[in-house]
Write a protein that holds these residues in place. Structure first.
Motif, PDB file in Angstrom:
ATOM      1  N   LEU A 401       0.832  -1.202   0.000  1.00  0.00           N
ATOM      2  CA  LEU A 401       0.000   0.000   0.000  1.00  0.00           C
ATOM      3  C   LEU A 401       0.870   1.256   0.000  1.00  0.00           C
ATOM      4  CD1 LEU A 401      -2.880   1.150   0.148  1.00  0.00           C
ATOM      5  CD2 LEU A 401      -2.728   1.006   2.643  1.00  0.00           C
ATOM      6  N   ILE A 402       1.942   1.241   0.779  1.00  0.00           N
ATOM      7  CA  ILE A 402       2.856   2.388   0.822  1.00  0.00           C
ATOM      8  C   ILE A 402       3.557   2.573  -0.517  1.00  0.00           C
ATOM      9  CG2 ILE A 402       4.960   3.292   1.900  1.00  0.00           C
ATOM     10  CD1 ILE A 402       4.073   1.854   4.484  1.00  0.00           C
ATOM     11  N   LEU A 403       4.008   1.477  -1.113  1.00  0.00           N
ATOM     12  CA  LEU A 403       4.638   1.555  -2.435  1.00  0.00           C
ATOM     13  C   LEU A 403       3.664   2.079  -3.488  1.00  0.00           C
ATOM     14  CD1 LEU A 403       6.696  -1.785  -2.475  1.00  0.00           C
ATOM     15  CD2 LEU A 403       7.611   0.539  -2.387  1.00  0.00           C
ATOM     16  N   SER A 404       2.402   1.676  -3.373  1.00  0.00           N
ATOM     17  CA  SER A 404       1.378   2.165  -4.308  1.00  0.00           C
ATOM     18  C   SER A 404       1.199   3.669  -4.177  1.00  0.00           C
ATOM     19  CB  SER A 404       0.052   1.446  -4.050  1.00  0.00           C
ATOM     20  OG  SER A 404       0.174   0.051  -4.219  1.00  0.00           O
ATOM     21  N   LEU A 405       1.209   4.161  -2.944  1.00  0.00           N
ATOM     22  CA  LEU A 405       1.098   5.607  -2.708  1.00  0.00           C
ATOM     23  C   LEU A 405       2.276   6.339  -3.355  1.00  0.00           C
ATOM     24  CD1 LEU A 405       0.102   8.216  -1.369  1.00  0.00           C
ATOM     25  CD2 LEU A 405       1.231   7.467   0.739  1.00  0.00           C
ATOM     26  N   ILE A 406       3.485   5.823  -3.150  1.00  0.00           N
ATOM     27  CA  ILE A 406       4.676   6.463  -3.714  1.00  0.00           C
ATOM     28  C   ILE A 406       4.602   6.470  -5.251  1.00  0.00           C
ATOM     29  CG2 ILE A 406       7.179   6.266  -3.981  1.00  0.00           C
ATOM     30  CD1 ILE A 406       7.219   5.065  -1.131  1.00  0.00           C
ATOM     31  N   LEU A 407       4.237   5.333  -5.825  1.00  0.00           N
ATOM     32  CA  LEU A 407       4.138   5.239  -7.281  1.00  0.00           C
ATOM     33  C   LEU A 407       3.103   6.209  -7.833  1.00  0.00           C
ATOM     34  CD1 LEU A 407       5.268   3.502  -9.681  1.00  0.00           C
ATOM     35  CD2 LEU A 407       3.204   2.119  -9.451  1.00  0.00           C
ATOM     36  N   CYS A 408       1.947   6.270  -7.181  1.00  0.00           N
ATOM     37  CA  CYS A 408       0.885   7.178  -7.640  1.00  0.00           C
ATOM     38  C   CYS A 408       1.301   8.640  -7.497  1.00  0.00           C
ATOM     39  CB  CYS A 408      -0.403   6.912  -6.857  1.00  0.00           C
ATOM     40  SG  CYS A 408      -1.227   5.365  -7.298  1.00  0.00           S
TER      41      CYS A 408
END
Length: 424
Positions: A401-408
């Protein structure tokens, strides 16, 4: 006490009991709507409304179909064939399976995709003699991220487009979500292959109590019949059959499995994972209460208020991603998107920035339902067969979820700028 306050208190207690598992998960889940009913937040008919929900019915039907595939030996047969073609190495199998799942869920129901592929994956793991739980967790993750690629891949994408049309804003295109959906899906595969697989429990496939030697050699007819039933299910869930809903397809397939001798009535009952059924059915009324009492909106408004009078568009986007991603772990992703999209449009217009990056972040975050087994049906479906506990989803899903936030945060403003240059 206000209904919204009661709902938030019940949610907090449920979250604590889910994480600690002081009492069984299904008991916790079913206690939540009962508590809300006693407190007058839900009507008596609403308390047990989750048991008649169409997704719960779909679960029951697909559990029977999955049991038939295992009992007849079809799952093992498919697994043996795949292993001969691909090999027995766990990571290549995981990557290939996630690729297939992402492709299917980008155009089809992610619940239907997982329901169809889960028994096959169990058979593959049994044939390859590798743990089944990492591949099942990867299956759920791939189904969730794959749905972000197109407008019809997941309901939040449709909700975002609909909110834009309602506000008189040109909506996202059908494949426009792919700009972030494809990178997110690729990132999820890389994460699961190199990190997630190490964080997931390693439970072997449970093929039930059948004698595998007998099941593979005395049941050729059952395997053939079960294969055609599987084709019917895949066609019905992934493409659609006029006049039949997804749950009708699942239940009719389950009935056919029993009537045509793929498994006995008793085996059909035993094949249903009742913990999953009651867990999901119990959480649905609570999620509905969060929506209808205004508790979800209360959380959203208070969090948005913490940003101050003049927040930067980037901060606003990140906060709404966190809100959407947080709410979707405990309530319907459709409801989370429907709640936040109008708020996002309104505040973006007040700030004078483009609503596109904000709405895209809300929609994508609503599909990043990785950290609880009740966040999305694919997570719930794999819980029993994978032998997962509540905390397993937190351990595997939180970094993702944290990686998804960073990517977005990196990609979305590049594709949809906050202040786009005026067109000539």
């Amino acid at each position: 006490m206000e209904p919204s306050t009661i709902t938030l208190i019940v949610l907090a207690v449920v979250a604590f009991l889910f994480v600690t598992e002081l009492i069984p998960l299904a008991v916790t889940a079913m206690s939540a709507p009962i508590a809300l009913g006693i407190c007058g937040v839900l009507t008596p008919s609403q308390v047990f409304s989750g048991l008649s929900n169409s997704t719960v019915v779909l679960f029951a039907g697909m559990f029977v179909v999955g049991a038939a595939m295992l009992e007849s030996g079809l799952a093992q047969t498919i697994g043996n064939w795949v292993v001969k073609k691909v090999g027995t190495r766990e990571l290549p199998l995981m990557a290939a399976m996630m690729g297939v799942t992402i492709t299917m869920s980008s155009m089809c129901s992610n619940t239907g995709t997982v329901a169809c592929l889960m028994p096959v994956i169990i058979g593959i793991c049994a044939a390859a003699k590798i743990p089944v739980s990492p591949l099942l967790m990867a299956l759920a993750v791939a189904a969730n991220t794959g749905g972000t690629i197109t407008m019809v891949g997941t309901p939040p994408n449709i909700i975002a487009a609909g909110a834009m049309e309602t506000a008189g804003i040109p909506a996202f295109g059908f494949f426009e979500f792919a700009y972030i959906g494809i990178p997110l899906s690729i990132m999820s595969v890389i994460y699961m292959v190199f990190v997630g697989v190490r964080l997931t429990p390693r439970h072997m496939a449970d093929l039930g109590t059948i004698d595998q030697t007998q099941g593979m050699s005395g049941s050729k007819r059952a395997r053939i019949v079960c294969f055609f039933i599987l084709v019917y299910v895949i066609f019905g869930l992934c493409i659609g059959i006029p006049g039949l809903t997804s749950e009708m397809v699942a239940i009719s397939a389950a009935l056919a499995c029993v009537l045509l001798g793929c498994l006995t009535e008793r085996e059909a009952y035993n094949g249903i994972d009742w913990v999953t059924i009651f867990l999901f059915a119990g959480m649905l009324p609570l999620a509905d209460a969060l929506d209808k009492t205004g508790a979800g909106r209360m959380i959203a408004v208070n969090v948005v208020g913490l940003m101050g009078d003049n927040p930067s568009p980037m901060l606003f986007m990140v906060v709404l991603f966190c809100l959407s991603g947080g709410l979707t772990q405990v309530m319907s992703n459709t409801a989370a998107a429907a709640l936040l999209c109008p708020i996002g449009i309104s505040i973006a217009q007040e700030m004078g920035c483009s609503p596109y990056p904000v709405l895209m972040s809300i929609a994508i975050a609503a599909s990043c339902a990785f950290t609880t087994p009740v966040a999305t049906p694919p997570n719930t479906l794999v819980m029993g067969p994978g032998g997962f506990r509540f905390k397993d989803y937190i351990i595997v899903g939180t970094p993702l979820l944290i990686l998804s936030l960073i990517l977005c945060t990196i990609i979305i403003p590049m594709v949809w700028p906050f202040y786009p240059a005026p067109t000539v």
